[in-house]
Design a protein around this motif. Structure first.
Motif, short mmCIF file in Angstrom:
data_model
loop_
_atom_site.label_atom_id
_atom_site.label_comp_id
_atom_site.label_asym_id
_atom_site.label_seq_id
_atom_site.Cartn_x
_atom_site.Cartn_y
_atom_site.Cartn_z
N CYS A 1 -1.39 7.77 1.45
CA CYS A 1 -0.26 7.77 2.38
C CYS A 1 0.12 9.20 2.76
O CYS A 1 -0.27 10.14 2.08
CB CYS A 1 0.95 7.11 1.73
SG CYS A 1 0.60 5.46 1.08
N SER B 1 0.82 -1.22 0.00
CA SER B 1 0.00 0.00 0.00
C SER B 1 0.85 1.26 0.00
O SER B 1 0.42 2.30 -0.47
CB SER B 1 -0.90 0.05 1.24
OG SER B 1 -1.67 -1.10 1.35
N ASN B 2 2.05 1.18 0.58
CA ASN B 2 2.93 2.34 0.64
C ASN B 2 4.34 1.93 0.22
O ASN B 2 5.28 1.96 1.02
CB ASN B 2 2.93 2.92 2.07
CG ASN B 2 3.65 4.26 2.15
OD1 ASN B 2 4.15 4.77 1.14
ND2 ASN B 2 3.70 4.84 3.34
N GLY C 1 -10.36 0.15 -0.87
CA GLY C 1 -9.28 -0.56 -1.55
C GLY C 1 -8.16 0.31 -2.08
O GLY C 1 -7.13 -0.21 -2.52
N LYS C 2 -8.36 1.66 -2.05
CA LYS C 2 -7.32 2.54 -2.60
C LYS C 2 -6.52 3.20 -1.48
O LYS C 2 -7.09 3.88 -0.63
CB LYS C 2 -7.96 3.62 -3.49
CG LYS C 2 -8.51 3.04 -4.80
CD LYS C 2 -9.55 3.94 -5.43
CE LYS C 2 -8.95 5.07 -6.22
NZ LYS C 2 -10.02 5.91 -6.85
N PRO C 3 -5.19 3.02 -1.48
CA PRO C 3 -4.39 3.55 -0.38
C PRO C 3 -4.05 5.04 -0.53
O PRO C 3 -3.79 5.52 -1.64
CB PRO C 3 -3.10 2.73 -0.47
CG PRO C 3 -3.01 2.30 -1.89
CD PRO C 3 -4.39 2.24 -2.44
N ILE D 1 -6.69 3.11 3.81
CA ILE D 1 -7.16 2.41 2.61
C ILE D 1 -8.67 2.66 2.50
O ILE D 1 -9.44 2.24 3.37
CB ILE D 1 -6.82 0.92 2.67
CG1 ILE D 1 -5.30 0.75 2.90
CG2 ILE D 1 -7.23 0.21 1.38
CD1 ILE D 1 -4.83 -0.68 3.02
N HIS D 2 -9.05 3.37 1.47
CA HIS D 2 -10.45 3.76 1.29
C HIS D 2 -11.01 3.00 0.09
O HIS D 2 -10.58 3.25 -1.04
CB HIS D 2 -10.52 5.29 1.06
CG HIS D 2 -11.94 5.79 0.91
ND1 HIS D 2 -12.23 6.97 0.27
CD2 HIS D 2 -13.12 5.28 1.33
CE1 HIS D 2 -13.55 7.14 0.30
NE2 HIS D 2 -14.10 6.15 0.93
#
Lengths: 236, 236
Positions: free
Chosen positions: A68, A50-51, A64-66, A61-62
């Motif tokens: 950072c 994710s990062n 499924g979309k991260p 993570i919203h």
């Protein structure tokens, strides 16, 4: 956008001031989320994927979309959930610029001085860090006096972006006082910040999120001991 | 807001990449402004009173009110002049978060590596800086590939926030190549960034703003010589 279909997951670490900034933002917005505690010495595959750039917490993570970086996440939450809870950033562009300026000041000056003051390599280094902390904190006192205009928060009558960013540091401010003898906030020199920290820390939303100070102290001492041992090993 | 009554003044220094970021933003927005060159070894009263916290350029003074810190200024211009020229930040909150993430990456990772690579204290230090520069630039290449989706700019079909922030560095990228033998952008490893830098640098708005590379090289050598002399003096 804040509908029931939203899935929010926060990858964090309990003692991180940056993770606390995001927790504060989520709670002020009244959002429910799944919290996943990371072991930073054995990072999860989810954190690494994710990062991949920084490999750090916090990651939000919203659906499924991260997302950072703490300040990026807080602004993202403010924009996605603009109709939910308080607006962290004001409407007026000049006031928004001021809020971003002070948030960046806290990240760059306050945090750097704090790190140097508690973890500097030499005693001189630490003393210099403590001095810079005093200067930076007094500058922030001036911001609260001039921009706050007698209001209870940096954001005015309700909490805003700067309150959330500064609020993330509160646990370590108290831990530093206890463990390292850094008088973080002096009632004589920074009376408004002292009053702010008490007012902010006592908010119903904030209190349950604050990390336990004695656990922070134990962690701080352990990290320092580990670093000292590594330094001694390196010089042997 | 972009009416004829607006007065914009920029306090800058010709070689500063941060000032160039603001100049680029002003020009893309088609705004006219008064430019005031600062002598950073003898800062003006206006600079000191406009940016008492950092005492640094750039400062944008808009109808008498100062805005400091380059990324804060660029976002401010984007918000105040939202109806003028291109929007630097996209409308979609997730894409805005991505743009802020990469802008912050450029400020933190790319610039830090570049400074260490050209001005590191030891040869090992410089070599490490150059290594980190390569890693960071390749990461950015990945961002242009994945986020750009074949579009000519980070912002898509027109320039956006990341283009403006990265564009500020272009003069020094070329100067570094000439003066310090740092091959800043390798056509084999970062072909998209090389193409981007040529495309961006050739824009009608950008070309006249770019600092003269040989002047940058002279300045860079002078600063290094001054630092070396100071270091030699300190060790004597």
């Amino acid at each position: 956008m804040a509908g029931g279909g939203d899935e929010l997951k926060l990858l964090g670490m309990w003692a991180s001031p940056f993770v606390l900034q995001v927790k504060l933002a989520l709670s002020f917005k009244g959002l429910s989320y799944e919290y996943v505690e990371e072991d930073l010495r054995n990072k999860s595959g989810l954190l690494l994927s994710s990062n991949p750039v920084h490999k750090k917490v916090p990651v939000l993570i919203h659906n499924g979309k991260p997302v950072c970086e703490p300040q990026v996440i807080v602004q993202y939450l403010d924009e996605v959930y603009s109709a939910t809870g308080p607006s962290f950033l004001p409407v007026d562009p000049y006031e928004r610029a001021m809020a971003r300026f002070w948030a960046s000041f806290i990240d760059e000056k306050i945090l750097a001085a704090w790190t140097q003051g508690s973890r500097g390599k030499t005693e001189e280094d630490k003393a210099e860090g403590k001095k810079q902390w005093s200067v930076a904190v007094e500058t922030l006192e001036g911001a609260l006096r001039d921009c706050g205009k007698g209001k209870p928060f940096f954001g005015g009558d309700s909490v805003g972006y700067v309150d959330v960013v500064l609020g993330g540091l509160l646990g370590w401010v108290h831990a530093n006082e206890e463990a390292f003898g850094i008088r973080s906030l002096d009632p004589q020199r920074t009376p408004l910040l002292v009053a702010w920290s008490e007012r902010f820390g006592a908010l119903e939303t904030v209190e349950p999120l604050m990390p336990d100070v004695s656990r922070l102290v134990d962690l701080g001492k352990m990290v320092l001991a580990r670093e000292a041992a590594a330094a001694a090993g390196a010089s042997n």
